[in-house]
Every structure is written in C-alpha cells, then in structure tokens.
Design an enzyme around this catalytic site. Structure first.
Site, PDB file in Angstrom:
ATOM      1  N   LYS A 168      23.241  -9.893  -6.352  1.00 40.55           N
ATOM      2  CA  LYS A 168      21.864 -10.113  -5.910  1.00 40.55           C
ATOM      3  C   LYS A 168      21.251 -11.306  -6.625  1.00 40.55           C
ATOM      4  CE  LYS A 168      18.154  -9.285  -3.606  1.00 40.55           C
ATOM      5  NZ  LYS A 168      18.180  -9.840  -2.251  1.00 40.55           N
ATOM      6  N   LYS A 212      23.649 -14.825   7.181  1.00 38.75           N
ATOM      7  CA  LYS A 212      23.526 -13.360   7.186  1.00 38.75           C
ATOM      8  C   LYS A 212      24.804 -12.734   7.717  1.00 38.75           C
ATOM      9  CE  LYS A 212      20.937 -12.763   5.001  1.00 38.75           C
ATOM     10  NZ  LYS A 212      20.231 -13.801   4.388  1.00 38.75           N
ATOM     11  N   TRP A 263      -3.178  -2.665  -1.426  1.00 34.97           N
ATOM     12  CA  TRP A 263      -2.946  -4.091  -1.639  1.00 34.97           C
ATOM     13  C   TRP A 263      -3.897  -4.777  -0.670  1.00 34.97           C
ATOM     14  CZ3 TRP A 263       0.589  -6.277  -5.046  1.00 34.97           C
ATOM     15  CH2 TRP A 263       0.659  -7.672  -4.992  1.00 34.97           C
ATOM     16  N   HIS A 282      29.215 -33.687  18.523  1.00 36.78           N
ATOM     17  CA  HIS A 282      29.900 -34.580  17.577  1.00 36.78           C
ATOM     18  C   HIS A 282      31.061 -33.881  16.859  1.00 36.78           C
ATOM     19  CE1 HIS A 282      26.886 -37.636  18.251  1.00 36.78           C
ATOM     20  NE2 HIS A 282      25.960 -36.724  18.059  1.00 36.78           N
ATOM     21  N   ARG A 290       5.666  -0.853  -6.585  1.00 38.71           N
ATOM     22  CA  ARG A 290       5.621  -1.754  -5.426  1.00 38.71           C
ATOM     23  C   ARG A 290       4.448  -2.718  -5.482  1.00 38.71           C
ATOM     24  NH1 ARG A 290       7.952   1.512  -0.857  1.00 38.71           N
ATOM     25  NH2 ARG A 290       9.360   2.805  -2.027  1.00 38.71           N
ATOM     26  N   GLU A 323      20.448 -19.738   8.672  1.00 42.93           N
ATOM     27  CA  GLU A 323      20.192 -18.451   8.032  1.00 42.93           C
ATOM     28  C   GLU A 323      20.866 -17.314   8.798  1.00 42.93           C
ATOM     29  OE1 GLU A 323      19.335 -17.550   5.279  1.00 42.93           O
ATOM     30  OE2 GLU A 323      18.666 -15.484   5.482  1.00 42.93           O
ATOM     31  N   CYS A 354       0.832  -1.206   0.000  1.00 38.80           N
ATOM     32  CA  CYS A 354       0.000   0.000   0.000  1.00 38.80           C
ATOM     33  C   CYS A 354       0.871   1.262   0.000  1.00 38.80           C
ATOM     34  CB  CYS A 354      -0.874   0.028   1.242  1.00 38.80           C
ATOM     35  SG  CYS A 354      -1.977  -1.377   1.368  1.00 38.80           S
ATOM     36  N   GLU A 388      27.927 -13.223   5.220  1.00 37.27           N
ATOM     37  CA  GLU A 388      27.934 -12.554   3.917  1.00 37.27           C
ATOM     38  C   GLU A 388      28.086 -11.044   4.003  1.00 37.27           C
ATOM     39  OE1 GLU A 388      24.509 -13.207   1.391  1.00 37.27           O
ATOM     40  OE2 GLU A 388      23.134 -13.087   3.070  1.00 37.27           O
ATOM     41  N   ASN A 415      -2.509   2.166   5.939  1.00 39.63           N
ATOM     42  CA  ASN A 415      -1.664   1.007   5.614  1.00 39.63           C
ATOM     43  C   ASN A 415      -1.591   0.113   6.838  1.00 39.63           C
ATOM     44  OD1 ASN A 415      -1.082   2.056   3.161  1.00 39.63           O
ATOM     45  ND2 ASN A 415       1.019   2.667   3.639  1.00 39.63           N
ATOM     46  N   GLY A 416      -1.622  -1.205   6.635  1.00 39.07           N
ATOM     47  CA  GLY A 416      -1.506  -2.112   7.774  1.00 39.07           C
ATOM     48  C   GLY A 416      -2.843  -2.767   8.081  1.00 39.07           C
TER      49      GLY A 416
HETATM   50  O1  M6R Z   1      17.274 -15.183  -6.050  1.00 38.42           O
HETATM   51  P1  M6R Z   1      17.436 -16.448  -5.270  1.00 38.42           P
HETATM   52  O2  M6R Z   1      16.500 -16.528  -4.115  1.00 38.42           O
HETATM   53  O3  M6R Z   1      17.338 -17.673  -6.117  1.00 38.42           O
HETATM   54  O4  M6R Z   1      18.898 -16.374  -4.687  1.00 38.42           O
HETATM   55  C1  M6R Z   1      19.436 -17.447  -3.985  1.00 38.42           C
HETATM   56  C2  M6R Z   1      20.703 -17.063  -3.268  1.00 38.42           C
HETATM   57  O5  M6R Z   1      21.670 -16.625  -4.180  1.00 38.42           O
HETATM   58  C3  M6R Z   1      20.450 -15.962  -2.226  1.00 38.42           C
HETATM   59  O6  M6R Z   1      19.485 -16.347  -1.301  1.00 38.42           O
HETATM   60  C4  M6R Z   1      21.748 -15.630  -1.484  1.00 38.42           C
HETATM   61  O7  M6R Z   1      22.123 -16.688  -0.664  1.00 38.42           O
HETATM   62  C5  M6R Z   1      21.576 -14.346  -0.675  1.00 38.42           C
HETATM   63  N1  M6R Z   1      22.745 -13.551  -0.790  1.00 38.42           N
HETATM   64  C6  M6R Z   1      21.323 -14.602   0.759  1.00 38.42           C
HETATM   65  O8  M6R Z   1      21.250 -13.466   1.522  1.00 38.42           O
END
Ligand code: M6R
Length: 613
Positions: free
Chosen positions: A608, A490, A74, A509, A27, A486, A2, A493, A100-101
């Site tokens: 990305k 994060k 939306w 182990h 968006r 995950e 929205c 990376e 919104n919300g």
């Molecule tokens: O566009 P995708 O979801 O297919 O991308 C997959 C991975 O390349 C992506 O999730 C990558 O691991 C990110 N950098 C994680 O933050």
C-alpha cells in the site's frame, strides 16, 4: 466522514451511542451530538470539536433514556460549530434527525418551508428534513408516513435516521443513494442502527444492511423493511464475523469494492467546508497560497507515482486550462535523477495518498534544494509529505485500505480542480461569471459519481465477458487520456491481466498492430470535445475485429450500436468527467479480479505504501 449510531432497548441509550460514535472516530469529523428521548421529551446535546467535548457536555448535563440517535459530522453546509452539529430538532421539539450526505435541493426546500413559517436554527441542509417531517406529520399522520413522503422530496445521495417523541417506540432509517450505508443490528430485546458496522459490533453480529431506496422501521422487537413506497421487503439477518477487519468491510466483499462505493461520501467530504456555493468561491486555507505567491509562480511541477501520477496528469489539464500556468508532470522516481528546471518561482506539487512514498519524498527534497515552494496533496494526516510541505491539501477520503487506490484517485482530481480555480482567481484571470460557473459544477460531482456507481450490475456483466482476456488496451483522449492510464493500471495490478493505457491518437502509431479479436479495447468515449475522434477510434478497432468496451454518456445510441459492451456514465461537465468516467473502470477491474478469485485487496508483489526506492 459523518457517522450515525442509534439505539432502542432496555438499556441507557446515551453511553451506547457515545461508544458507537467513538468507534467511528478515526474516520474524521468536526462536531458531534446525541439526542435521547428522556421522560417523553427529546433532549439534544451537541458541540463542535472532538467527542471528548460532547462526553464532557453529557457529564455536565446528563441525559438518559431508552431510545436515541447520535452523529459525528463532517461539515458540508455551514461551519463546523455547535448549532450546525447534528442531531437537528424541529420547531415542535417532537422530531429529531441525523443525516449523512447532501440534500441537493435544500435551498428550494428551505424557501418553501420558510414561506410556510418554519424557523431555521442552523445553516445545514439537514434541518430541512426535520421541518418537512414535522409539517407532514401534522395532526393526523404518523412518523413513518411523514418520513416516506419526505424521502420522496429529497434530491441527492443520503442516509437519514429519525425519531419522534410522539412515537417513542421506533426509529425510522432510510438509505437514499450512495452516501454511505445503513446497518440495522439485532440484540436481545434491543436494536441498533448505524452508518457503519464497527459502531455496533460489540453488541451484535446479527445485522441487515439497507439497499438504496429502502427504509427501516426499527422497534425494540425487530425491524420492518420496506421500499420508499411502503412495499414490504423480506430480508433475513446475516451473521458477520467478530474479526474487526471483516467487520470494517461491512456489506462489501473487499475493501476495494467498499472504497469504490465510498466515493459519493469522499467526494462530498472533499468539497465540504471548502466551497461557498453562494459566493462562488473555493477555500484551501492549508495551502498558504497568498495572492502574492499566486502571481509570482511561473510554473508548477507535479510529481507523484502510480495512481497519484495519473491524478497529476489530469491536474495539468485543469491548471493549464483554468489558471493558464504551465504545468509539468513528472514521475517522482524520474524527477529525482534528472536535472530538472526548478527554482524559487516554481511550485513543486506532490500528490500522495500515503504521504510516505520514498520516491515522492525524494522528489520533494530535490525541489526543496532548488528553492521551490513545496505543496502536497495527501490523504494521511501527519505524514512526511504533509510535514515537509509549505502548504497542503488533505484528501478527505478517510483511510484507504485496498492496495489499489480508488477513492484516493478521485478526491485529488477535485482538489486540483479547486486549486486551479483558486490560482486563476488570485492571479486575476477569472471573471466572476466563469468562476461561479466552475464552482457551481462542483455541487454535481457526488451525485454524478453515485449515478455511475448505480451501473455496477452492467459493469459486472461486462467483466464476466473479459475473464479469458490476456491483454487489454485502454484508449482515452484529452482530459480522459489519464483515465485510460488509470483504468489500465487498475486492471493490471489486481487481475494480473496485461493492460496498457494509451492516448487514443497514438494508436495508429504502433498499438494498432496488436488489434485482433483477442485484444479487447476499452475506450473512454463520453460526449465531450474529443467524442468524434473517439468514435473513429472505435470504428478502427471494430474493423480489425477487436472487441470494444466503451465508457459512454447515458443515452448515446451511436456508441450502443458500435460497442460490444457499454459502461454508462451520466453526462458530466468535461473538466470533472475524469472523476466520473474512472468509476466504471475501477468497478470493471474489481469485478474481473473478484470473479477470478484473486486477492483483490492485497495483490501479489504490491504494498500500500512504497517506502523504499
Ligand atoms: O501513497 P502514494 O499515493 O504516494 O502511492 C503511489 C503509488 O504507489 C500508488 O498510487 C500505486 O500505484 C497504487 N497501487 C495504485 O493503485
């Protein structure tokens, strides 16, 4: 997602509002509307579909005036049609609102208002706001006072913008939680209001952003900020750069931080239009899942890379537990080089934010060759993964710019939860009571995410204590084992700190050999069926001198006494806990990297969208 735009000043409000809405168009939305005070009366034009339809409507039935508000919607409550589009006007025709919300207590408010004679003309939660304001304004109170009292009655995360023909010199706006921002723009004898900076940037660079729990009374001359109890707030306007990239970031330093905070909104949109809470059902029409197919499927193979793969691991728990179907999760770059057991009774489910990841597409091609039904959960509409799939679920997150995926991790978790419910229902293994219970839990998710986000200052404090860290271990168990993976991904990376995610039970182990005071261990130890086991992991780390950062359920004094830092999250139904528990880990990684002065949004060596093998 929205969008809101408002204007007060000497110029004609309508074109300014329409142009502002256009800037937010990318968006995504399903209807749009505008309300303008014209000759002392509020006039509303709204329609389903694209802005071009609204523009045409305005050409056919022009409206002009010097104060107005507009909205792209939306759908959350009620179909995306003209009567549910914003703005919503009250019974007296004197008050109009855009929003919104979600008003979480809207059913209760609606009943109360209806009992007092309010007539509702839409299926939306938003309409309760305008009736409440109208009722509270009554004969004596002003808009400001009535709005304040109304805001106190609303539960959930939302932004609200109101105007009244009785007080034609002001717009009242409020930010209540994390369902998107409110920005006020300063012009020459004119002022602007918007949910997002790009909507008003062509008119002004001088802005103030509202924080949670703040409201603004906007007149032609300026803005008065105050708390919801009326205490004044002093905040000087800031100058934002013309640079469209910087503008898009709005009040945040980085896209990643913005996207982390957008999760209340993206989770709301994920559920929107797909869940009928009254009937206790979910709908995923683009998946083309027929009852016949649901009964024929023998197994599901989920394939993905990186963060999307971690979402798939959570999906395995959900689908196996709720739909009782065997699920295998395969890293896409591996699946393509194995000799996987995939046939016509297999669904190959690819998860991909971009929908263009080369490995994921190759795994889909492998599935196609072997006769599987192909499904995709994707964020980018029209992407290759979406085009080649037999059915898809689109993540409703809006564009994700930060290379580190955040909102495109939590949205598919909810998508997979909904998929599991749908599969179980169509396979006839879910009794009605259980189905209703599972569906009802979805309603809580955006608010729980919002509560986790409110803990950002404490997460930042924990981040400061980890700036010297060279290695870090993340432990989780059960449905939160992928949360540990995950969280570690994060951190590594964007901060370049070595981090490993491990199933907690595996620590003994091997990784336990690493534990000493230089090896912080992040544990996901929320109160669920794995809690006792996670407590014992914490004890084992502590007894070897390892610092512990624990993600824990609010109020857990036991964890507070054991851990060096606690990242608090609200109590959450366990199957949806990965959505909430990952949020502090996203914020932790973000703040470590930002404090280290690193390029958070474009970390080294990463892209990305990985379109090469
Ligand atoms: O566009 P995708 O979801 O297919 O991308 C997959 C991975 O390349 C992506 O999730 C990558 O691991 C990110 N950098 C994680 O933050």
């Amino acid at each position: 997602m929205c969008g809101i735009v408002g204007y007060i000043g000497p110029r004609d409000a309508t074109p300014i509002i329409l142009q502002g809405l256009k800037r937010l168009e990318y968006r995504g939305y399903d209807s749009a509307g505008v309300a303008v005070l014209q000759n002392g009366h509020i006039e509303v034009r709204r329609d389903a579909g694209k802005l071009s339809r609204l523009t045409k409507l305005v050409e056919e039935k022009p409206l002009s005036g010097h104060i107005g508000i507009g909205h792209t919607r939306w759908a959350t409550h009620g179909e995306p049609n003209a009567r549910n589009a914003h703005p919503h006007i009250g019974m007296t025709g004197e008050v109009v609102v855009v929003h919104n919300g979600i008003v979480e207590n809207f059913l209760e408010l609606r009943e109360e208002l209806a009992a007092e004679g309010a007539e509702f003309h839409s299926d939306t939660d938003t309409e309760t706001i305008v009736h409440l304001v109208e009722r509270l304004m009554g004969a004596q109170q002003g808009l400001e006072q009535a709005a304040m009292q109304t805001f106190h009655r609303l539960k959930g995360h939302q932004s609200v913008v109101l105007l009244s023909s009785r007080e034609p010199d002001k717009i009242v706006a409020a930010r209540l939680g994390n369902a998107g921002g409110v920005v006020i723009g300063f012009g020459e004898d004119e002022m602007f209001v918007a949910s997002d900076l790009p909507a008003i940037l062509e008119h002004t660079r001088e802005v103030v952003f509202l924080e949670n729990g703040e409201m603004a009374i906007v007149t032609r001359e300026g803005v008065r900020l105050q708390t919801l109890d009326g205490a004044p707030i002093e905040r000087a306007p800031q100058t934002v750069p013309w640079d469209p990239v910087a503008a898009e970031k709005g009040e945040y330093r980085h896209f990643m931080q913005k996207e982390i905070h957008e999760q209340v909104r993206s989770l709301t949109d994920t559920i929107a239009g797909r869940v009928d809470f009254e009937a206790g059902r979910v709908y995923l029409p683009q998946l083309n899942l027929t009852p016949e197919l649901a009964r024929r499927i023998k197994r599901i193979v989920i394939t993905a890379c990186g963060t999307a793969y971690h979402a798939g691991l959570v999906g395995k728990y959900l689908i196996e537990h709720i739909a009782r179907l065997p699920v295998e999760v395969d890293v896409a770059s591996e699946l393509r080089y194995r000799d996987p057991i995939i046939d016509e009774d297999t669904v190959l489910l690819a998860i991909s934010q971009s929908g263009e990841t080369a490995d994921t597409l190759a795994a889909m091609a492998e599935g196609r060759t072997r006769g599987a039904t192909l499904w995709a959960v994707v964020n980018v509409i029209g992407s290759q993964a979406m085009r080649v799939a037999d059915g898809y679920i689109s993540m409703q997150t809006g564009p994700e710019i930060g290379v580190a995926s955040t909102k495109a991790y939590t949205a598919p978790l909810v998508d997979l939860y909904m998929l599991a419910i749908l599969l179980a229902d169509l396979r006839g293994i879910l009794d009605e009571q259980e189905r209703r219970r599972l569906v009802a839990a979805l309603r809580l998710v955006p608010d729980l995410a919002g509560q986790a986000l409110e803990r950002e200052p404490e997460v930042e404090a924990a981040a400061r204590s980890l700036l010297e860290t060279k290695h870090c271990l993340y432990l989780g168990r059960g449905i939160n084992m992928p949360t540990a993976y995950e969280g570690a991904l994060k951190l590594k990376e964007i901060s370049y700190i070595h981090a490993e995610g491990y199933p907690a039970g595996e620590m003994k182990h091997g990784p336990i050999a690493l534990i000493d005071r230089d090896m912080p261990v992040v544990v996901i130890a929320t109160q669920d069926r794995w809690y006792e086991k996670m407590l014992s992991q914490i004890e084992q780390v502590k007894s070897r001198g390892g610092p512990v950062v624990a993600v824990a359920t609010e109020g857990d004094e036991m964890i507070a006494s054991l851990a060096d830092h606690v990242l608090w999250v609200p109590e959450t139904p366990w199957m949806l806990s990965p959505v909430v528990n990952v949020i502090p880990l996203q914020m932790l990684a973000y703040h470590i990297a930002a404090l280290l002065g690193l390029d958070v949004d474009q970390p080294r060596n990463l892209a990305k969208s990985v379109t090469v093998e």
